[in-house]
Write a protein that holds these residues in place. Structure first.
Motif, mmCIF file in Angstrom:
data_model
loop_
_atom_site.group_PDB
_atom_site.id
_atom_site.type_symbol
_atom_site.label_atom_id
_atom_site.label_comp_id
_atom_site.label_asym_id
_atom_site.label_seq_id
_atom_site.Cartn_x
_atom_site.Cartn_y
_atom_site.Cartn_z
ATOM 1 N N ILE A 1 8.994 -4.061 -5.907
ATOM 2 C CA ILE A 1 8.198 -2.830 -5.182
ATOM 3 C C ILE A 1 7.008 -2.277 -5.769
ATOM 4 C CG2 ILE A 1 9.045 -0.418 -4.873
ATOM 5 C CD1 ILE A 1 12.080 -1.347 -5.177
ATOM 6 N N ILE A 2 6.713 -2.383 -6.880
ATOM 7 C CA ILE A 2 5.292 -2.219 -7.306
ATOM 8 C C ILE A 2 4.421 -3.207 -6.896
ATOM 9 C CG2 ILE A 2 4.081 -1.908 -9.441
ATOM 10 C CD1 ILE A 2 6.463 -1.127 -11.300
ATOM 11 N N SER A 3 4.749 -4.360 -6.678
ATOM 12 C CA SER A 3 3.879 -5.323 -6.147
ATOM 13 C C SER A 3 3.412 -5.038 -4.623
ATOM 14 C CB SER A 3 4.534 -6.757 -6.172
ATOM 15 O OG SER A 3 4.736 -7.295 -7.499
ATOM 16 N N LEU A 4 4.322 -4.221 -4.028
ATOM 17 C CA LEU A 4 3.836 -3.795 -2.698
ATOM 18 C C LEU A 4 2.474 -3.076 -2.737
ATOM 19 C CD1 LEU A 4 7.111 -2.444 -1.245
ATOM 20 C CD2 LEU A 4 6.065 -4.721 -0.822
ATOM 21 N N LEU A 5 2.009 -2.586 -3.842
ATOM 22 C CA LEU A 5 0.482 -2.049 -3.702
ATOM 23 C C LEU A 5 -0.615 -3.011 -3.344
ATOM 24 C CD1 LEU A 5 0.943 -0.098 -7.356
ATOM 25 C CD2 LEU A 5 0.937 1.001 -4.953
ATOM 26 N N GLN A 6 -0.179 -4.285 -3.558
ATOM 27 C CA GLN A 6 -1.218 -5.104 -3.124
ATOM 28 C C GLN A 6 -1.717 -5.007 -1.629
ATOM 29 O OE1 GLN A 6 0.516 -9.381 -2.173
ATOM 30 N NE2 GLN A 6 2.315 -8.500 -2.930
ATOM 31 N N TYR A 7 -0.887 -4.533 -0.739
ATOM 32 C CA TYR A 7 -1.326 -4.271 0.695
ATOM 33 C C TYR A 7 -2.259 -3.202 0.690
ATOM 34 C CZ TYR A 7 2.451 -7.725 1.685
ATOM 35 O OH TYR A 7 3.159 -8.718 1.585
ATOM 36 N N PRO A 8 -2.118 -2.071 -0.102
ATOM 37 C CA PRO A 8 -2.997 -1.351 0.100
ATOM 38 C C PRO A 8 -4.487 -1.616 -0.555
ATOM 39 C CG PRO A 8 -1.247 0.031 -0.670
ATOM 40 C CD PRO A 8 -0.937 -1.565 -0.503
ATOM 41 N N CYS A 9 -4.470 -2.522 -1.461
ATOM 42 C CA CYS A 9 -5.578 -3.234 -1.896
ATOM 43 C C CYS A 9 -6.137 -4.231 -1.047
ATOM 44 C CB CYS A 9 -5.218 -4.052 -3.286
ATOM 45 S SG CYS A 9 -4.801 -2.886 -4.749
ATOM 46 N N PHE A 10 -5.331 -4.745 -0.107
ATOM 47 C CA PHE A 10 -6.035 -5.723 0.819
ATOM 48 C C PHE A 10 -6.608 -4.890 1.957
ATOM 49 C CE2 PHE A 10 -2.115 -8.979 0.105
ATOM 50 C CZ PHE A 10 -2.981 -9.554 -0.993
ATOM 51 N N ASN A 11 -6.028 -3.996 2.017
ATOM 52 C CA ASN A 11 -6.778 -3.143 3.350
ATOM 53 C C ASN A 11 -8.035 -2.382 2.927
ATOM 54 O OD1 ASN A 11 -4.728 -3.696 5.136
ATOM 55 N ND2 ASN A 11 -3.204 -1.976 4.568
ATOM 56 N N LEU A 12 -7.982 -2.155 1.578
ATOM 57 C CA LEU A 12 -9.184 -1.555 0.897
ATOM 58 C C LEU A 12 -10.257 -2.360 0.897
ATOM 59 C CD1 LEU A 12 -10.335 0.927 -0.465
ATOM 60 C CD2 LEU A 12 -9.503 0.111 -2.505
ATOM 61 N N VAL A 13 -10.111 -3.717 0.656
ATOM 62 C CA VAL A 13 -11.123 -4.909 0.522
ATOM 63 C C VAL A 13 -11.638 -5.179 1.947
ATOM 64 C CG1 VAL A 13 -11.446 -7.193 -0.054
ATOM 65 C CG2 VAL A 13 -10.295 -5.715 -1.694
ATOM 66 N N LYS A 14 -10.773 -5.222 2.876
ATOM 67 C CA LYS A 14 -11.003 -5.501 4.110
ATOM 68 C C LYS A 14 -11.956 -4.528 5.117
ATOM 69 C CE LYS A 14 -7.425 -9.067 4.982
ATOM 70 N NZ LYS A 14 -6.331 -9.359 5.664
ATOM 71 N N GLY A 15 -11.517 -3.305 4.427
ATOM 72 C CA GLY A 15 -11.992 -2.047 5.337
ATOM 73 C C GLY A 15 -13.224 -1.385 4.311
ATOM 74 N N ALA A 16 -12.943 -0.405 3.623
ATOM 75 C CA ALA A 16 -14.131 0.321 3.094
ATOM 76 C C ALA A 16 -15.011 -0.526 2.336
ATOM 77 C CB ALA A 16 -13.452 1.543 2.239
ATOM 78 N N LEU A 17 -14.461 -1.481 1.696
ATOM 79 C CA LEU A 17 -15.229 -2.411 0.654
ATOM 80 C C LEU A 17 -16.033 -3.478 1.167
ATOM 81 C CD1 LEU A 17 -13.214 -2.509 -2.600
ATOM 82 C CD2 LEU A 17 -14.819 -0.719 -1.910
ATOM 83 N N ARG A 18 -15.755 -3.487 2.752
ATOM 84 C CA ARG A 18 -16.415 -4.705 3.459
ATOM 85 C C ARG A 18 -16.153 -5.904 2.878
ATOM 86 N NH1 ARG A 18 -21.970 -1.375 5.175
ATOM 87 N NH2 ARG A 18 -20.651 0.529 6.217
ATOM 88 N N GLU A 19 -15.136 -6.582 2.626
ATOM 89 C CA GLU A 19 -14.888 -7.769 1.842
ATOM 90 C C GLU A 19 -15.460 -8.122 0.543
ATOM 91 O OE1 GLU A 19 -13.082 -9.907 3.405
ATOM 92 O OE2 GLU A 19 -12.725 -9.000 5.275
ATOM 93 N N ASP A 20 -15.759 -6.903 -0.029
ATOM 94 C CA ASP A 20 -16.485 -7.166 -1.441
ATOM 95 C C ASP A 20 -15.428 -6.566 -2.426
ATOM 96 O OD1 ASP A 20 -17.892 -7.359 -3.880
ATOM 97 O OD2 ASP A 20 -19.322 -6.110 -3.355
#
Length: 406
Positions: free
Chosen positions: A336-355
């Motif tokens: 369940i805690i590992s589901l935090l990976q999906y907000p991290c994926f979205n953060l990298v792809k969105g606000a951080l522009r693949e960085d």
């Protein structure tokens, strides 16, 4: 036996569904992979009890099974290679499904019908001789881990129900185990490292594309290198078990119980796994393509130590009768805690522009929290040893005073 038969059924169903999936019936992959995942973890859970048959190498056997489970993804790498040689995916998976016959034969001919207790009682049998064997209460043998009486010291004339009631009073309840600091710190230790591994695997292909300048041949080369390193998980995991079992060839310290010695030994294993995780996080954060070879090696070593050490610690720190429940709860909560990976994926792809630099830096800081668990276990062992020493000195002083008075 019931759990094992359920696991075999789920696993076989999953492989058959994958075999008959296609582009037109791709929906079959959802139930198929779910069945394989659940069936696989159930098989692992029942296999880990085999370690109880080898008391001197118990942790080594448990970590070996976890390492084999960790390296099992290499089976699909073999299927991929065979597919490239002209063997159809369906044929390979149907052969894999037929291998469940081996699991069935092992279940009925080799494995006991019920739990394997630890420590083993006298005259314990398994396999075809199970019907001739006595039944044992797991809680009776949990007391031995705490320095209690052994099975041979049980009173044979005591009624069975009354004996079970007395034994259950000496074993920690499941609720107290879940609410203990051992369980909570171990959950944090497992969850943080598992989250980092899931994030690494989930972002591996985009990372390789970015570092290789979208060169498909170079990306394929590094992807194959990563897949090959996964084969060595089964070889790395027993190192952790040997580390945890190293003290069993030495006599116990005066007044020390087997549980205290096991816990003291596990603290070093937990610490080394934590160090590996930090090194892995550091290497994965540097945007240098050749460095990823070292990252792959650290990843497979750390993951094999993580899952093997997780199972071994649960078997040491908690009563045997709660092992399945606690292990399952740990894996469920950490998932369940590992589901935090999906907000991290979205953060990298969105606000951080693949960085992913900021996410990687945050994970490095987060990974430092895993050192709390081995430190807590070490302090606990030291406090228990100090209390035992103080009690021994107090008893000796009391004896000297009694002699003087006499």
């Amino acid at each position: 036996m019931v759990t094992r038969l359920l696991a075999i059924s789920l696993y076989t169903t999953g492989t058959v569904l994958v075999a008959f999936s296609s582009a037109a019936y791709s929906e079959l992959l959802y139930p198929a992979l779910s069945c394989i995942a659940v069936g696989g973890i159930l098989l692992l859970l029942t296999n880990m009890q085999v370690g109880n048959l080898f008391s001197a190498h118990r942790s080594t056997i448990i970590t070996l099974y976890n390492g084999a489970f960790d390296s099992s993804s290499a089976v699909f790498l073999i299927i991929k290679v065979l597919h490239g040689q002209g063997i159809s995916l369906r044929s390979s998976l149907l052969v894999l499904s037929s291998c469940s016959v081996i699991h069935l034969l092992r279940t009925f001919l080799l494995m006991p019908k019920n739990h394997i207790p630890y420590p083993l009682p006298q005259h314990f049998t398994y396999g075809l001789n199970c019907r001739k064997a006595n039944t044992y209460n797991l809680q009776q043998f949990d007391r031995t881990k705490d320095g209690g009486v052994t099975a041979s010291q049980e009173s044979p004339a005591e009624p069975e129900d009354e004996a079970e009631d007395q034994d259950s009073d000496n074993v920690a309840s499941f609720r107290s185990c879940v609410l203990s600091w051992f369980f909570l710190w171990h959950l944090l230790w497992l969850s943080i490292m598992q989250l980092r591994h899931y994030l690494f695997i989930g972002t591996l292909n985009p990372m390789l594309n970015r570092l290789a300048g979208n060169d498909p041949d170079l990306v394929s080369h590094y992807t194959n290198a990563f897949a090959i390193t996964q084969l060595f998980g089964v070889l790395c995991a027993p190192w952790n078990g040997l580390l945890m079992d190293r003290h069993k060839v030495k006599p116990l310290a005066p007044g020390e119980t087997a549980l205290e010695a096991d816990l003291r030994s596990s603290s070093l294993s937990l610490f080394l796994t934590s160090v590996q995780c930090v090194l892995f996080c550091l290497c994965a954060s540097f945007p240098l393509l050749p460095l990823q070879y070292i990252t792959f090696v650290l990843q497979v070593i750390n993951r094999s130590f993580l899952y093997g050490g997780n199972a071994a610690f649960v078997s040491i720190a908690f009563p045997v009768c709660h092992f399945g429940k606690l292990y399952g709860l740990l894996m469920a909560l950490s998932a369940i805690i590992s589901l935090l990976q999906y907000p991290c994926f979205n953060l990298v792809k969105g606000a951080l522009r693949e960085d992913p630099f900021l996410v990687d830096a945050a994970l490095i800081l987060l990974s430092l929290l895993v050192f709390i668990h081995p430190l807590y276990v070490f302090i606990h062992c030291r406090e228990v040893a100090r209390q035992r020493k103080d009690n021994t000195q107090r008893d000796n002083n009391g004896s000297k005073m009694s002699e003087a008075e006499f």
